[in-house]
Design a protein around this motif. Sequence first.
Motif, PDB file in Angstrom:
ATOM      1  N   THR A   4      80.576  14.401  -5.767  1.00 29.06           N
ATOM      2  CA  THR A   4      79.740  13.975  -4.650  1.00 29.06           C
ATOM      3  C   THR A   4      80.194  12.626  -4.105  1.00 29.06           C
ATOM      4  O   THR A   4      80.577  11.725  -4.854  1.00 29.06           O
ATOM      5  CB  THR A   4      78.266  13.865  -5.076  1.00 29.06           C
ATOM      6  OG1 THR A   4      78.173  13.111  -6.290  1.00 29.06           O
ATOM      7  CG2 THR A   4      77.658  15.241  -5.282  1.00 29.06           C
ATOM      8  N   LEU A   5      80.156  12.509  -2.777  1.00 29.49           N
ATOM      9  CA  LEU A   5      80.395  11.237  -2.098  1.00 29.49           C
ATOM     10  C   LEU A   5      79.155  10.914  -1.293  1.00 29.49           C
ATOM     11  O   LEU A   5      78.665  11.743  -0.514  1.00 29.49           O
ATOM     12  CB  LEU A   5      81.627  11.329  -1.192  1.00 29.49           C
ATOM     13  CG  LEU A   5      82.013  10.051  -0.447  1.00 29.49           C
ATOM     14  CD1 LEU A   5      83.534   9.972  -0.254  1.00 29.49           C
ATOM     15  CD2 LEU A   5      81.336   9.948   0.936  1.00 29.49           C
ATOM     16  N   LEU A   6      78.632   9.709  -1.468  1.00 26.25           N
ATOM     17  CA  LEU A   6      77.414   9.267  -0.800  1.00 26.25           C
ATOM     18  C   LEU A   6      77.761   8.183   0.212  1.00 26.25           C
ATOM     19  O   LEU A   6      78.308   7.141  -0.153  1.00 26.25           O
ATOM     20  CB  LEU A   6      76.407   8.742  -1.832  1.00 26.25           C
ATOM     21  CG  LEU A   6      75.070   8.243  -1.285  1.00 26.25           C
ATOM     22  CD1 LEU A   6      74.240   9.411  -0.753  1.00 26.25           C
ATOM     23  CD2 LEU A   6      74.289   7.497  -2.378  1.00 26.25           C
ATOM     24  N   PRO A  44      76.348   9.524  -8.544  1.00 26.00           N
ATOM     25  CA  PRO A  44      77.306  10.159  -7.624  1.00 26.00           C
ATOM     26  C   PRO A  44      78.742   9.810  -8.000  1.00 26.00           C
ATOM     27  O   PRO A  44      79.007   8.745  -8.576  1.00 26.00           O
ATOM     28  CB  PRO A  44      76.925   9.568  -6.261  1.00 26.00           C
ATOM     29  CG  PRO A  44      76.230   8.279  -6.585  1.00 26.00           C
ATOM     30  CD  PRO A  44      75.500   8.525  -7.867  1.00 26.00           C
ATOM     31  N   THR A  45      79.665  10.690  -7.668  1.00 27.47           N
ATOM     32  CA  THR A  45      81.072  10.457  -7.991  1.00 27.47           C
ATOM     33  C   THR A  45      81.593   9.195  -7.322  1.00 27.47           C
ATOM     34  O   THR A  45      82.310   8.399  -7.935  1.00 27.47           O
ATOM     35  CB  THR A  45      81.920  11.660  -7.563  1.00 27.47           C
ATOM     36  OG1 THR A  45      81.362  12.860  -8.130  1.00 27.47           O
ATOM     37  CG2 THR A  45      83.365  11.505  -8.027  1.00 27.47           C
ATOM     38  N   VAL A  46      81.237   9.008  -6.060  1.00 27.76           N
ATOM     39  CA  VAL A  46      81.674   7.816  -5.335  1.00 27.76           C
ATOM     40  C   VAL A  46      80.646   7.478  -4.264  1.00 27.76           C
ATOM     41  O   VAL A  46      80.052   8.372  -3.652  1.00 27.76           O
ATOM     42  CB  VAL A  46      83.084   8.021  -4.714  1.00 27.76           C
ATOM     43  CG1 VAL A  46      83.094   9.183  -3.743  1.00 27.76           C
ATOM     44  CG2 VAL A  46      83.574   6.761  -4.021  1.00 27.76           C
ATOM     45  N   VAL A  47      80.417   6.183  -4.053  1.00 26.05           N
ATOM     46  CA  VAL A  47      79.613   5.709  -2.920  1.00 26.05           C
ATOM     47  C   VAL A  47      80.501   4.830  -2.061  1.00 26.05           C
ATOM     48  O   VAL A  47      81.394   4.143  -2.566  1.00 26.05           O
ATOM     49  CB  VAL A  47      78.348   4.948  -3.362  1.00 26.05           C
ATOM     50  CG1 VAL A  47      77.379   5.872  -4.075  1.00 26.05           C
ATOM     51  CG2 VAL A  47      78.695   3.753  -4.236  1.00 26.05           C
ATOM     52  N   THR A  48      80.251   4.833  -0.739  1.00 27.44           N
ATOM     53  CA  THR A  48      81.156   4.147   0.186  1.00 27.44           C
ATOM     54  C   THR A  48      80.390   3.216   1.121  1.00 27.44           C
ATOM     55  O   THR A  48      80.408   3.402   2.339  1.00 27.44           O
ATOM     56  CB  THR A  48      81.966   5.163   1.004  1.00 27.44           C
ATOM     57  OG1 THR A  48      81.053   6.002   1.754  1.00 27.44           O
ATOM     58  CG2 THR A  48      82.831   6.033   0.118  1.00 27.44           C
ATOM     59  N   PRO A  49      79.709   2.195   0.604  1.00 25.56           N
ATOM     60  CA  PRO A  49      78.992   1.284   1.509  1.00 25.56           C
ATOM     61  C   PRO A  49      79.948   0.385   2.271  1.00 25.56           C
ATOM     62  O   PRO A  49      81.022   0.024   1.774  1.00 25.56           O
ATOM     63  CB  PRO A  49      78.127   0.466   0.542  1.00 25.56           C
ATOM     64  CG  PRO A  49      78.926   0.432  -0.724  1.00 25.56           C
ATOM     65  CD  PRO A  49      79.585   1.793  -0.806  1.00 25.56           C
ATOM     66  N   ASN A  50      79.558   0.019   3.484  1.00 19.61           N
ATOM     67  CA  ASN A  50      80.272  -1.063   4.151  1.00 19.61           C
ATOM     68  C   ASN A  50      79.636  -2.389   3.745  1.00 19.61           C
ATOM     69  O   ASN A  50      78.659  -2.411   2.976  1.00 19.61           O
ATOM     70  CB  ASN A  50      80.288  -0.864   5.672  1.00 19.61           C
ATOM     71  CG  ASN A  50      78.880  -0.792   6.275  1.00 19.61           C
ATOM     72  OD1 ASN A  50      77.947  -1.431   5.778  1.00 19.61           O
ATOM     73  ND2 ASN A  50      78.731  -0.042   7.343  1.00 19.61           N
ATOM     74  N   GLN A  51      80.164  -3.480   4.244  1.00 21.67           N
ATOM     75  CA  GLN A  51      79.683  -4.787   3.798  1.00 21.67           C
ATOM     76  C   GLN A  51      78.195  -5.012   4.105  1.00 21.67           C
ATOM     77  O   GLN A  51      77.444  -5.407   3.196  1.00 21.67           O
ATOM     78  CB  GLN A  51      80.531  -5.904   4.424  1.00 21.67           C
ATOM     79  CG  GLN A  51      80.134  -7.304   3.949  1.00 21.67           C
ATOM     80  CD  GLN A  51      81.011  -8.391   4.524  1.00 21.67           C
ATOM     81  OE1 GLN A  51      82.113  -8.125   5.007  1.00 21.67           O
ATOM     82  NE2 GLN A  51      80.537  -9.619   4.484  1.00 21.67           N
ATOM     83  N   PRO A  52      77.705  -4.761   5.340  1.00 20.53           N
ATOM     84  CA  PRO A  52      76.277  -4.956   5.592  1.00 20.53           C
ATOM     85  C   PRO A  52      75.386  -4.061   4.719  1.00 20.53           C
ATOM     86  O   PRO A  52      74.326  -4.489   4.263  1.00 20.53           O
ATOM     87  CB  PRO A  52      76.127  -4.616   7.076  1.00 20.53           C
ATOM     88  CG  PRO A  52      77.478  -4.840   7.662  1.00 20.53           C
ATOM     89  CD  PRO A  52      78.437  -4.435   6.583  1.00 20.53           C
ATOM     90  N   GLU A  53      75.820  -2.822   4.486  1.00 20.56           N
ATOM     91  CA  GLU A  53      75.024  -1.921   3.638  1.00 20.56           C
ATOM     92  C   GLU A  53      74.963  -2.432   2.201  1.00 20.56           C
ATOM     93  O   GLU A  53      73.920  -2.373   1.546  1.00 20.56           O
ATOM     94  CB  GLU A  53      75.614  -0.510   3.688  1.00 20.56           C
ATOM     95  CG  GLU A  53      75.405   0.178   5.033  1.00 20.56           C
ATOM     96  CD  GLU A  53      76.247   1.433   5.218  1.00 20.56           C
ATOM     97  OE1 GLU A  53      75.981   2.181   6.174  1.00 20.56           O
ATOM     98  OE2 GLU A  53      77.172   1.660   4.410  1.00 20.56           O
ATOM     99  N   ALA A  54      76.088  -2.948   1.687  1.00 21.57           N
ATOM    100  CA  ALA A  54      76.110  -3.503   0.340  1.00 21.57           C
ATOM    101  C   ALA A  54      75.239  -4.754   0.254  1.00 21.57           C
ATOM    102  O   ALA A  54      74.540  -4.973  -0.749  1.00 21.57           O
ATOM    103  CB  ALA A  54      77.541  -3.827  -0.069  1.00 21.57           C
TER     104      ALA A  54
END
Length: 310
Positions: free
Chosen positions: A161-163, A178-188
Amino acid sequence: MILTLTANPAIDRNVAVDRLVFEDRAYILSTRESAGGRGINASSVIHSYGGPTLAIAICGGKSGKLLEGFLSQAEFPCEFVRVRHEIRTNFTIADKNGLAIKLNEHGPALSEPELARLEKTVRHRMKEATWLLLCGSLPPGVPAEFYARLIHTASKLGVKTLLDTDGDAVEAALEQGPTVVTPNQPEAERLLNRALLTRNHFQEAAERIRGMGAKNVILSLGARGALGAFEDGAIWEAVPPRIDALCPIGAGDALAAAYAWAAHDGKDAKDSLRWGVAAGTASARLPGVSFANLQQTREIYGRVEVRRMN
């Protein structure tokens, strides 16, 4: 195949203007409408790279019919879950210097039966998938645990899973690993409730998010590339070449899609990160909200520098 879910799709109305300035007029150069939503964008990228994909999305109202019309011209398969209310329209206003403003509607409220149909559709299609990409916001009223439930089911079926989302849905989903999460800087920054300013901050943030449950974290940093904190404990930084960015909106969608495509193709985490950054960078060079094809991405891929941080 790589299955994508867009629970809150949109009609994207992209407006190109001569310049973006406060308290002065701008002149519209062109207007274009297209199917929008992170999962739909991801399937478009994956398909253009030759990967097998199926996009699942809700669809309702006149905007929903327009969405179907746009996607009927796409070459990748889509499956729609009908809902009563109108799907949203999002606006992107960008000038020729690369400045952009994005205005998003919240989307339609889903009834319990509609949400149940959507979940049933995803669970059924999961049986054919190797990856499930959960992309974008949830419509109003959908419980934050919705993505978490799907990740739990995927884990039991052996589906990775990718979130790629924001807000309360991230925190709930992280508990399911989840296998991987991909936040951008503002989301993080929103997730961790702190500002991220330096390379050390970025590294600490990726490690903290991994400590919250994600097996792997890709922290997208715009023109600075991305940082990956992986299951084996390695932390890699992928730095793209300098480019003239025309429209960076959508680059994060390209990054997530290319990472999943590369991982699905058997590439390791470091190389998948490199492909993701190449895709995001190549897409940012294009006008409007557009996505680079494999040839354009491969040209940037050769110029992305990847180095270990720990």
